[in-house]
Design an enzyme around this catalytic site. Structure first.
Site, PDB file in Angstrom:
ATOM      1  N   ASN A 106       0.803  -1.220  -0.112  1.00  0.00           N
ATOM      2  CA  ASN A 106       0.093   0.014  -0.011  1.00  0.00           C
ATOM      3  C   ASN A 106       0.917   1.110   0.158  1.00  0.00           C
ATOM      4  O   ASN A 106       1.922   1.395   0.880  1.00  0.00           O
ATOM      5  CB  ASN A 106      -0.592  -0.022   1.127  1.00  0.00           C
ATOM      6  CG  ASN A 106      -1.776   1.249   1.337  1.00  0.00           C
ATOM      7  OD1 ASN A 106      -2.120   1.759   0.598  1.00  0.00           O
ATOM      8  ND2 ASN A 106      -1.636   1.978   2.756  1.00  0.00           N
ATOM      9  N   HIS A 108       0.803   5.029   1.233  1.00  0.00           N
ATOM     10  CA  HIS A 108       0.119   5.874   2.196  1.00  0.00           C
ATOM     11  C   HIS A 108       0.601   7.172   2.236  1.00  0.00           C
ATOM     12  O   HIS A 108       1.890   7.321   2.335  1.00  0.00           O
ATOM     13  CB  HIS A 108       0.212   5.032   3.645  1.00  0.00           C
ATOM     14  CG  HIS A 108      -0.603   5.834   4.768  1.00  0.00           C
ATOM     15  ND1 HIS A 108      -2.068   5.916   5.004  1.00  0.00           N
ATOM     16  CD2 HIS A 108      -0.374   6.567   5.739  1.00  0.00           C
ATOM     17  CE1 HIS A 108      -2.416   6.931   6.011  1.00  0.00           C
ATOM     18  NE2 HIS A 108      -1.186   7.189   6.309  1.00  0.00           N
ATOM     19  N   SER A 135       4.686   6.706   2.660  1.00  0.00           N
ATOM     20  CA  SER A 135       5.266   5.485   2.906  1.00  0.00           C
ATOM     21  C   SER A 135       4.752   4.393   1.919  1.00  0.00           C
ATOM     22  O   SER A 135       3.365   4.196   1.718  1.00  0.00           O
ATOM     23  CB  SER A 135       5.008   5.127   4.219  1.00  0.00           C
ATOM     24  OG  SER A 135       5.619   6.020   5.131  1.00  0.00           O
TER      25      SER A 135
HETATM   26  N1  NHR Z   1      -6.595  -2.802   4.636  1.00  0.00           N
HETATM   27  C1  NHR Z   1      -5.808  -3.451   5.631  1.00  0.00           C
HETATM   28  N2  NHR Z   1      -6.474  -4.517   6.326  1.00  0.00           N
HETATM   29  N3  NHR Z   1      -4.732  -2.918   6.038  1.00  0.00           N
HETATM   30  C2  NHR Z   1      -4.101  -1.816   5.563  1.00  0.00           C
HETATM   31  O1  NHR Z   1      -3.135  -1.239   5.998  1.00  0.00           O
HETATM   32  C3  NHR Z   1      -4.966  -1.193   4.535  1.00  0.00           C
HETATM   33  C4  NHR Z   1      -6.043  -1.579   4.044  1.00  0.00           C
HETATM   34  C5  NHR Z   1      -6.866  -1.209   3.261  1.00  0.00           C
HETATM   35  C6  NHR Z   1      -6.513   0.079   2.498  1.00  0.00           C
HETATM   36  C7  NHR Z   1      -5.079   2.154   2.524  1.00  0.00           C
HETATM   37  C8  NHR Z   1      -5.270   3.056   3.598  1.00  0.00           C
HETATM   38  C9  NHR Z   1      -4.300   4.029   3.832  1.00  0.00           C
HETATM   39  O2  NHR Z   1      -3.442   4.236   2.994  1.00  0.00           O
HETATM   40  C10 NHR Z   1      -5.559   0.576   2.904  1.00  0.00           C
HETATM   41  C11 NHR Z   1      -4.662   0.112   3.814  1.00  0.00           C
HETATM   42  C12 NHR Z   1      -8.987   3.354   3.938  1.00  0.00           C
HETATM   43  C13 NHR Z   1      -9.373   3.698   5.248  1.00  0.00           C
HETATM   44  C14 NHR Z   1     -10.618   4.051   5.672  1.00  0.00           C
HETATM   45  O3  NHR Z   1     -10.747   4.261   6.925  1.00  0.00           O
HETATM   46  C15 NHR Z   1      -8.250   3.818   6.060  1.00  0.00           C
HETATM   47  C16 NHR Z   1      -6.907   3.688   5.361  1.00  0.00           C
HETATM   48  C17 NHR Z   1      -6.586   3.496   4.080  1.00  0.00           C
HETATM   49  C18 NHR Z   1      -7.730   3.160   3.390  1.00  0.00           C
HETATM   50  N4  NHR Z   1     -11.723   3.531   4.833  1.00  0.00           N
HETATM   51  C19 NHR Z   1     -13.179   3.756   5.283  1.00  0.00           C
HETATM   52  C20 NHR Z   1     -13.830   2.002   5.459  1.00  0.00           C
HETATM   53  O4  NHR Z   1     -14.717   2.049   6.192  1.00  0.00           O
HETATM   54  C21 NHR Z   1     -14.046   4.127   4.217  1.00  0.00           C
HETATM   55  C22 NHR Z   1     -13.495   5.678   3.848  1.00  0.00           C
HETATM   56  C23 NHR Z   1     -14.188   6.326   2.409  1.00  0.00           C
HETATM   57  O5  NHR Z   1     -14.661   5.459   1.744  1.00  0.00           O
HETATM   58  O6  NHR Z   1     -13.921   7.463   2.456  1.00  0.00           O
HETATM   59  O7  NHR Z   1     -13.186   1.379   4.849  1.00  0.00           O
HETATM   60  O8  NHR Z   1      -4.349   4.902   4.809  1.00  0.00           O
HETATM   61  C1  GAR Z   2      -2.660   9.204  -2.799  1.00  0.00           C
HETATM   62  O1  GAR Z   2      -2.258  10.459  -2.085  1.00  0.00           O
HETATM   63  C2  GAR Z   2      -2.651   8.075  -1.893  1.00  0.00           C
HETATM   64  O2  GAR Z   2      -1.400   7.880  -1.020  1.00  0.00           O
HETATM   65  C3  GAR Z   2      -3.647   8.231  -0.886  1.00  0.00           C
HETATM   66  O3  GAR Z   2      -4.775   8.440  -1.877  1.00  0.00           O
HETATM   67  C4  GAR Z   2      -4.198   9.217  -2.983  1.00  0.00           C
HETATM   68  C5  GAR Z   2      -4.554   8.561  -4.307  1.00  0.00           C
HETATM   69  O4  GAR Z   2      -4.344   9.187  -5.270  1.00  0.00           O
HETATM   70  N1  GAR Z   2      -4.071   6.971  -0.268  1.00  0.00           N
HETATM   71  C6  GAR Z   2      -4.913   7.102   0.901  1.00  0.00           C
HETATM   72  O5  GAR Z   2      -5.247   7.863   1.333  1.00  0.00           O
HETATM   73  C7  GAR Z   2      -5.261   5.636   1.112  1.00  0.00           C
HETATM   74  N2  GAR Z   2      -6.187   5.967   2.500  1.00  0.00           N
HETATM   75  P1  GAR Z   2      -4.308   8.733  -6.971  1.00  0.00           P
HETATM   76  O6  GAR Z   2      -5.833   7.741  -6.954  1.00  0.00           O
HETATM   77  O7  GAR Z   2      -4.074   9.948  -7.817  1.00  0.00           O
HETATM   78  O8  GAR Z   2      -3.352   7.720  -7.192  1.00  0.00           O
END
Ligand code: NHR
Ligand code: GAR
Length: 226
Positions: A106, A108, A135
């Protein structure tokens, strides 16, 4: 053999585009074998040929697990070597993570372990941070807690808001993700439990992207380009 990369994305897909461009220019020995989204309207999907797209509206499913199961089957069907979350905004359940564990990355938008979760840029500004960044980490069931492979740092400037800071971070996300995927695609990167191995040696500290877009091992001067 080119590494097979599956990309999960929920929105714009600029990180996906950086992968596609790096493949086209010969910089990344890989092939995008599928793009997967929980948002059928995601711009990311339009960046690849129709036959490579999969999406389903997660909200139409009875449960998170049911959506994840369909997503996992679709991802597995394209036989990826690596699965990359690039702006994928839906938490993945344990079953999905365990099925692809060790080849699931991922990107982030923060310097983990600072600011896991959402709204990272606004939180970094509110805390008065001088540095922020991005990261790339292995995904484990616990959110944003997997081992970090590499980071890119940017300054937080006076007058920044979440928008200006996120643009500065995004500009380093693209070379960061491509650089990590080069290591992954060439078989140099592996996750063993909670440690990362690079070229068969444990990586105790995340790699750093320098201003020329090259990854360095941070331990011990002079730091070695990888
Ligand atoms: N899944 C796991 N199990 N572990 C990780 O480290 C993950 C993952 C899924 C996505 C990306 C992520 C980030 O880079 C990622 C990492 C979504 C949320 C979230 O709260 C948080 C972090 C990340 C992606 N999503 C809400 C949910 O209920 C919905 C938010 C929305 O749709 O706007 O899934 O930070
Ligand atoms: C990027 O900044 C990525 O790091 C972030 O969303 C953007 C996606 O941009 N990811 C998250 O926040 C995951 N929770 P993109 O669609 O243009 O690649």
């Amino acid at each position: 053999m080119a590494a097979r990369i599956a990309v999960l994305a929920s929105g714009r897909g600029s990180n996906l585009q950086a992968i596609i461009d790096a493949i086209s220019s010969g910089e990344l020995p890989a092939e995008v074998v599928g793009v997967f989204s929980d948002k059928p309207a995601a711009t990311a999907l339009a960046r690849v040929a129709p036959g490579l797209r999969w999406s389903a509206d997660a909200r139409a499913y009875p449960s998170r697990e049911a959506f994840d199961a369909d997503l996992a089957d679709a991802v597995a069907a394209c036989q990826p070597d690596w699965v990359v979350c690039a702006g994928y905004m839906r938490i993945l359940g344990d079953a999905f993570v365990n099925r692809f564990r060790g080849r699931l990355l991922n990107i982030h938008p923060s310097l983990l372990p600072h600011y896991p979760g959402l709204r990272t840029h606004a939180r970094a500004i509110a805390d008065g941070r001088r540095e922020h960044g991005a990261s790339v980490h292995f995904v484990i069931p616990e959110l944003d807690a997997g081992s970090v492979v590499a980071q890119a740092v940017v300054p937080v400037l006076a007058g920044d808001d979440a928008e200006t800071l996120s643009a500065r971070v995004l500009a380093v996300e693209h070379p960061l993700l491509v650089a990590v995927l080069r290591l992954a695609a060439s078989g140099r990167l592996a996750e063993h439990g909670t440690t990362i191995q690079l070229d068969g040696h444990p990586l105790f500290t995340a790699l750093r992207l320098d201003s020329a877009g090259v990854l360095h091992a941070p331990d011990g001067p002079p730091s070695v380009p990888v």
